[in-house]
Scaffold this motif. Structure first.
Motif, short mmCIF file in Angstrom:
data_model
loop_
_atom_site.label_atom_id
_atom_site.label_comp_id
_atom_site.label_asym_id
_atom_site.label_seq_id
_atom_site.Cartn_x
_atom_site.Cartn_y
_atom_site.Cartn_z
N ASP A 63 46.61 -54.16 -1.52
CA ASP A 63 47.92 -53.74 -1.01
C ASP A 63 48.66 -52.90 -2.05
OD1 ASP A 63 47.43 -55.11 1.31
OD2 ASP A 63 48.69 -56.84 0.82
N MET A 64 48.58 -53.29 -3.30
CA MET A 64 49.25 -52.52 -4.36
C MET A 64 48.66 -51.12 -4.47
SD MET A 64 50.16 -55.17 -7.47
CE MET A 64 48.65 -56.14 -7.50
N LYS A 65 47.35 -51.01 -4.37
CA LYS A 65 46.71 -49.69 -4.43
C LYS A 65 47.13 -48.83 -3.25
CE LYS A 65 42.63 -51.47 -6.85
NZ LYS A 65 41.19 -51.83 -6.71
N ALA A 66 47.21 -49.45 -2.07
CA ALA A 66 47.62 -48.71 -0.87
C ALA A 66 49.08 -48.26 -0.98
CB ALA A 66 47.42 -49.58 0.38
N LEU A 67 49.92 -49.12 -1.49
CA LEU A 67 51.33 -48.76 -1.67
C LEU A 67 51.48 -47.61 -2.66
CD1 LEU A 67 52.84 -52.36 -1.78
CD2 LEU A 67 53.37 -50.62 -0.05
N LYS A 68 50.69 -47.65 -3.72
CA LYS A 68 50.71 -46.58 -4.71
C LYS A 68 50.28 -45.26 -4.09
CE LYS A 68 51.29 -45.61 -9.18
NZ LYS A 68 52.53 -45.92 -9.93
N SER A 69 49.23 -45.32 -3.30
CA SER A 69 48.72 -44.11 -2.64
C SER A 69 49.71 -43.58 -1.62
CB SER A 69 47.38 -44.41 -1.95
OG SER A 69 46.40 -44.77 -2.89
N ALA A 70 50.54 -44.49 -1.06
CA ALA A 70 51.53 -44.08 -0.07
C ALA A 70 52.79 -43.51 -0.71
CB ALA A 70 51.90 -45.26 0.83
N GLY A 71 52.80 -43.44 -2.05
CA GLY A 71 53.92 -42.81 -2.75
C GLY A 71 54.93 -43.75 -3.35
N TYR A 72 54.64 -45.05 -3.32
CA TYR A 72 55.56 -46.01 -3.92
C TYR A 72 55.24 -46.17 -5.40
CZ TYR A 72 56.94 -47.13 0.85
OH TYR A 72 57.41 -47.05 2.14
N ASP A 73 56.20 -45.86 -6.24
CA ASP A 73 55.97 -45.84 -7.68
C ASP A 73 55.78 -47.24 -8.26
OD1 ASP A 73 55.99 -44.47 -10.34
OD2 ASP A 73 57.78 -45.72 -10.61
N CYS A 74 56.41 -48.23 -7.63
CA CYS A 74 56.37 -49.60 -8.15
C CYS A 74 55.95 -50.58 -7.06
CB CYS A 74 57.74 -49.98 -8.73
SG CYS A 74 57.86 -51.68 -9.33
N PRO A 75 54.65 -50.73 -6.85
CA PRO A 75 54.19 -51.69 -5.83
C PRO A 75 54.64 -53.12 -6.11
CG PRO A 75 52.45 -50.15 -6.37
CD PRO A 75 53.54 -49.93 -7.38
N MET A 76 54.59 -53.52 -7.38
CA MET A 76 55.04 -54.87 -7.74
C MET A 76 55.76 -54.83 -9.09
SD MET A 76 52.91 -58.46 -8.34
CE MET A 76 53.01 -59.05 -6.64
N ALA A 77 56.80 -55.65 -9.22
CA ALA A 77 57.51 -55.79 -10.49
C ALA A 77 57.34 -57.20 -11.01
CB ALA A 77 59.00 -55.48 -10.31
N ILE A 78 57.17 -57.31 -12.32
CA ILE A 78 57.15 -58.61 -12.97
C ILE A 78 58.00 -58.52 -14.24
CG2 ILE A 78 54.85 -59.20 -12.12
CD1 ILE A 78 53.78 -58.67 -14.97
N ASN A 79 58.27 -59.66 -14.82
CA ASN A 79 58.88 -59.71 -16.15
C ASN A 79 57.97 -60.60 -16.99
OD1 ASN A 79 60.52 -59.63 -18.38
ND2 ASN A 79 62.32 -60.50 -17.38
N ILE A 80 57.94 -60.40 -18.28
CA ILE A 80 57.03 -61.17 -19.13
C ILE A 80 57.77 -61.86 -20.27
CG2 ILE A 80 54.92 -59.89 -18.60
CD1 ILE A 80 55.43 -58.17 -21.07
N SER A 81 59.04 -62.19 -20.03
CA SER A 81 59.81 -62.93 -21.02
C SER A 81 59.45 -64.41 -20.96
CB SER A 81 61.31 -62.75 -20.77
OG SER A 81 61.70 -63.47 -19.60
N GLY A 82 60.01 -65.17 -21.89
CA GLY A 82 59.75 -66.60 -21.89
C GLY A 82 60.19 -67.27 -20.60
#
Length: 450
Positions: A176-195
């Motif tokens: 799904d993330m690859k498809a969203l990227k191909s459809a022009g969405y710059d950020c298919p998923m967001a995460i944070n990596i803080s504590g």
């Protein structure tokens, strides 16, 4: 006139003598409740306290925010040493082991029974109760503000890739993330990596995959527990997250970078996030106009038998060293909070979920989950009750766990900055985290968790 004056004087004296003979109305018993919430949540807690005070005349609770969870626990420890502790304190999940070993509490069950209240402890959802219970299943504190992590997904962007449902597996999510990227969405998923994101990324992932965080059943069976996330599926998960980040399928969003992941999702900038059900209300209030979105349970790897997710939040502890009258007030207050009608008020105004089955059923019967902005929050209950808790999924009972979460953030940032490999970073997390556990064990040498 003199007769009239004499009559009035005599009448007044009679009234005064009757008044003096009548006992004065007893002043309400006052007691303190310290908590670690601020902002809008603090205002809701203060309203909850006012509702209790207005509901009866025997007791008056004074509710004082300590600013955050860490401060609430540390200020309580300091106050206890000075003999000025509150009757009730809100302690977050990571502080449970410290409270249990302190011995400075009045067990919840004992408090309620000795003050004439009958509480059905089995009414609490097992996925919530077990986190705060002893190894024998006894609840020492009252579960209060509870949440779990969910997948938030943008239905509009998914429609553009021909999808009408959220991904159930990580393999599907990757496609799904690859498809969203191909459809022009710059950020298919967001995460944070803080504590702080240890809760979503390490703890929730491990629970739903029935993978241990530490030995000794995540610490429930002894203070000599040590981390073992460098030997579980968590390594593959971080490897995949890093790979998807390198491919541009995942973006890191945080306040330090100008936009946190909840803001990024609500604005329509990122199409998926993993965050607490407690953020459901925030997304609803701040979302891009006309945006269609929903929540789902977190994905699992294909072939996984999904287990219950972990509860987050805090519980309410009654502290020792207070008067019998204060304990009566504390019991009345906790009984008030336990009422299903209070659960409806609490969830309506905060986004937290009910902690009891009776509270959940009352909310369903009230139509709470039937329409926006609350529709979808029931998914959190489904996630928490996906299975009967196993020895691993009942919770995490590790000392100074906040420090371990901070170390998680340090190593994740090193991994994503290409300073260390995935395996090396997680090995460092285990090494440094074990040092924290060793110090905690030494502090409570000779003691055992209940």
């Amino acid at each position: 006139m003199s007769k009239l004056k004499n009559y009035i004087s005599a009448a007044a004296a009679g009234v005064m003598s009757v008044a003096l003979a009548m006992p004065a109305a007893a002043a309400p018993v006052k007691f303190d409740f310290w908590f670690g919430l601020s902002g809008d949540l603090e205002r809701v807690v203060q309203t909850l306290c006012k509702n209790f005070n207005d509901s009866q005349k025997d007791y008056e609770v004074s509710c004082v925010s300590q600013g955050n969870y860490d401060a609430a626990l540390q200020n309580t420890i300091a106050a206890f040493r000075a003999g000025k502790q509150p009757a009730i304190v809100q302690v977050y999940d990571a502080g449970t082991a410290t409270m249990m070993l302190s011995g400075a509490y009045y067990p919840a069950g004992k408090l309620m029974s000795e003050n004439g209240y009958k509480i059905d402890w089995n009414d609490y959802f097992p996925g919530i109760a077990r986190y705060y219970a002893t190894s024998k299943g006894e609840l020492l504190s009252f579960p209060f503000n509870s949440s779990t992590a969910l997948l938030y997904w943008n239905k509009d962007s998914f429609a553009k890739i021909g999808k009408t449902a959220a991904p159930k597996t990580w393999e599907e999510a990757a496609e799904d993330m690859k498809a969203l990227k191909s459809a022009g969405y710059d950020c298919p998923m967001a995460i944070n990596i803080s504590g702080n994101e240890s809760w979503q990324l390490m703890e929730q992932f491990s629970a739903i995959h029935n993978q241990p965080i530490a030995t000794k059943n995540n610490g429930y069976d002894g203070l000599d527990a040590r981390l073992e996330v460098n030997k579980t599926k968590f390594v593959k998960y971080v490897t995949d997250l890093k790979s998807w980040y390198d491919q541009g399928l995942i973006k890191i969003k945080s306040k330090d970078l100008g936009q946190d992941m909840v803001q990024a999702f609500a604005a329509g900038d990122c199409q998926m996030i993993m965050t607490s059900v407690g953020d459901h209300g925030t997304v609803g209030k701040t979302q891009k106009a006309g945006m269609n979105w929903d929540v789902a349970e977190l994905p699992v790897y294909a072939g996984t038998e999904r287990k219950n997710s972990l509860v987050g939040g805090a519980s309410l502890w009654v502290l020792s060293g207070k008067s019998a009258d204060e304990y009566k007030g504390a019991a009345a207050f906790l009984n008030f909070i336990h009422d299903p009608k209070t659960a409806l008020f609490w969830s309506t105004n905060t986004g937290y979920i009910p902690v009891t089955n009776s509270g959940f059923e009352f909310m369903k019967s009230s139509g709470f989950y039937d329409k926006a902005p609350y529709k979808g929050r029931e998914v959190a209950i489904a996630s928490l009750t996906a299975s009967e808790p196993t020895p691993i999924t009942r919770g995490i009972r590790l000392g100074n766990f906040t420090q371990i979460r901070a170390e998680f953030g340090n190593q994740m940032q090193a991994i994503f900055a290409n300073k260390v490999s995935v395996q090396e970073g997680i090995d460092n997390l285990v090494k440094n985290g074990d040092a924290v556990l060793e110090r905690f064990e030494a502090t409570y040498k000779g003691k055992q968790l209940p």
